[in-house]
Design an enzyme around this catalytic site. Structure first.
Site, PDB file in Angstrom:
ATOM      1  N   LYS A 110     -39.829  21.460  -4.408  1.00 17.00           N
ATOM      2  CA  LYS A 110     -39.327  22.242  -3.337  1.00 17.00           C
ATOM      3  C   LYS A 110     -40.360  22.548  -2.294  1.00 17.00           C
ATOM      4  O   LYS A 110     -40.525  22.308  -1.107  1.00 17.00           O
ATOM      5  CB  LYS A 110     -38.577  23.373  -3.707  1.00 17.00           C
ATOM      6  CG  LYS A 110     -37.389  23.851  -2.719  1.00 17.00           C
ATOM      7  CD  LYS A 110     -36.261  24.788  -2.913  1.00 17.00           C
ATOM      8  CE  LYS A 110     -35.229  25.113  -1.995  1.00 17.00           C
ATOM      9  NZ  LYS A 110     -34.362  25.775  -2.191  1.00 17.00           N
ATOM     10  N   LYS A 192     -31.192   9.313  -9.508  1.00 20.02           N
ATOM     11  CA  LYS A 192     -30.284   9.987 -10.787  1.00 20.02           C
ATOM     12  C   LYS A 192     -29.284  10.592 -10.023  1.00 20.02           C
ATOM     13  O   LYS A 192     -29.231  11.260  -8.838  1.00 20.02           O
ATOM     14  CB  LYS A 192     -31.252  11.304 -11.445  1.00 20.02           C
ATOM     15  CG  LYS A 192     -30.430  12.070 -12.194  1.00 20.02           C
ATOM     16  CD  LYS A 192     -31.320  13.464 -12.288  1.00 20.02           C
ATOM     17  CE  LYS A 192     -30.378  14.784 -11.844  1.00 20.02           C
ATOM     18  NZ  LYS A 192     -29.468  15.578 -12.529  1.00 20.02           N
ATOM     19  N   LYS A 195     -25.562  16.553  -8.312  1.00 18.88           N
ATOM     20  CA  LYS A 195     -24.960  17.051  -7.055  1.00 18.88           C
ATOM     21  C   LYS A 195     -25.657  17.583  -5.976  1.00 18.88           C
ATOM     22  O   LYS A 195     -25.088  17.547  -4.911  1.00 18.88           O
ATOM     23  CB  LYS A 195     -24.529  18.620  -8.018  1.00 18.88           C
ATOM     24  CG  LYS A 195     -23.417  18.777  -8.924  1.00 18.88           C
ATOM     25  CD  LYS A 195     -23.214  20.123  -9.472  1.00 18.88           C
ATOM     26  CE  LYS A 195     -22.703  20.013 -11.070  1.00 18.88           C
ATOM     27  NZ  LYS A 195     -23.789  20.883 -11.682  1.00 18.88           N
TER      28      LYS A 195
END
Ligand code: ATP
Ligand code: MG
Length: 323
Positions: A110, A192, A195
């Protein structure tokens, strides 16, 4: 063995969660003492709507029950129903060096993307350590992406044991349980399945949506007749999870020889996904129609989980003198 694992209620569960984690949850509930939880405190680092979070928590509990978790054999609880978790997290945070957390990928990614990160995301591996250590877990069934966090859990446990254990063991050191064949399930774009990447096929997507999503799986432009490599193709990687025996062997052989097109594979995959989850879909409708039963499962599990958690928390508080 004591088994423990958790899933974030940060969106609908997908087939990566199923093969990487949930299927092992179901297998391990037999013959072991199993604790599985819905990690709503973890999801707070990404979900910022109270109603949505409550909805996701309900959905994950119902999904797990429908996929075969048996509330009489496994303790299926919600993280925030066990306040001992955050209490232990504080004790652990006081022995966790900053450097260990700075190298954890979810935070590092991030920051590298230039996005602002909250302290919760930074400290999340400590909360995860509390989740696991609070139950004296021996094994933790997870996907490959959780391996690093589990190493941090072990490091924190060892550090606490060294500082406060007086030569003994305050926390039991847990081991990851990762099955190689399903450790990283690929998503529609080949990364991968996750969500947060918007590349998922959900376990409970309706059949039409499953077909649509399968058509979107990224493939190259190899023509039908040309040989293809099943080992590097994400489409085949997904198909392999659902097919078995002669059918799988036959398609794999034709894939290598040439003669199977991506269109045919996408149809095969969609058919297989829809068939595999037809039973759970029916059971899910039953649970959704009876929310009071779901609430009962949740309350009973919280009580059982807290009993175990209390014992370990008291041990940790006594060890460091905060009792
Ligand atoms: P998020 O993007 O919010 O982190 P997620 O899709 O990664 O969500 P988690 O709740 O973080 O899901 O993970 C639940 C479990 O599923 C973990 O054990 C994780 O390792 C496993 N898992 C998640 N994605 C995959 C995948 N693509 N392949 C195998 N296992 C997976
Ligand atoms: Mg994840």
């Amino acid at each position: 063995m004591r088994v423990l694992s958790g899933i974030q209620p940060s969106g609908a569960l997908h087939i990566g969660n199923y093969f990487g984690a949930i299927r092992q949850y179901v297998a391990l509930q037999d013959g072991n003492e199993a604790f599985y939880f819905v990690a709503n405190y973890h999801a707070l680092t990404s979900v910022r709507d109270a109603g949505q979070l409550r909805g996701y928590v309900f959905d994950v509990v119902v999904d797990l029950l429908s996929l075969g978790l048996d509330p009489d054999r496994a303790t299926l609880f919600v993280q925030s129903d066990v306040p001992e978790t955050t209490e232990l997290a504080w004790l652990l945070t006081t022995v966790t060096p900053m450097g260990w957390l700075e190298k954890c990928v979810s935070y590092k990614d991030k920051v590298q993307q230039g996005l602002p990160a909250e302290h919760g995301l930074f400290a999340y591996p400590v909360l995860q350590a509390a989740d696991i250590l609070l139950y004296d877990a021996d094994v933790v069934p997870v996907g490959q992406d959780q391996k690093q966090h589990l190493e941090v859990t072990r490091d924190i446990a060892e550090r606490f044991n060294n500082v406060y254990g007086g030569g003994g063991e305050v926390f039991r050191l847990p081991k990851p349980y990762i099955l190689d064949a399903v450790s990283v399930v690929p998503g529609l774009d080949g990364r991968k399945m996750s969500k947060s990447y918007n590349n998922t096929i959900e376990i409970f997507d309706d059949p039409e949506t499953v077909r649509k999503k399968c058509k979107k799986i990224k493939t190259d432009s190899t023509p039908v007749e040309a040989p293809k490599d099943p080992d590097t193709c994400p489409l085949f990687g997904l198909y392999r999870l659902f097919a078995a025996g002669d059918e799988l062997a036959d398609v794999e052989r034709r894939y290598r020889e040439g003669g199977v097109g991506y269109g045919e594979m996408k149809t095969r995959l969609a058919d297989a996904i829809i068939a595999r989850f037809a039973g759970p879909r029916e059971r899910r409708a039953e649970w959704v129609a009876h929310p009071a039963r779901v609430a009962e499962v949740r309350a009973a599990a919280a009580e059982r989980a807290r009993k175990t958690a209390r014992i370990v928390l008291d041990r940790a508080r006594a060890a460091c003198g905060a009792d």
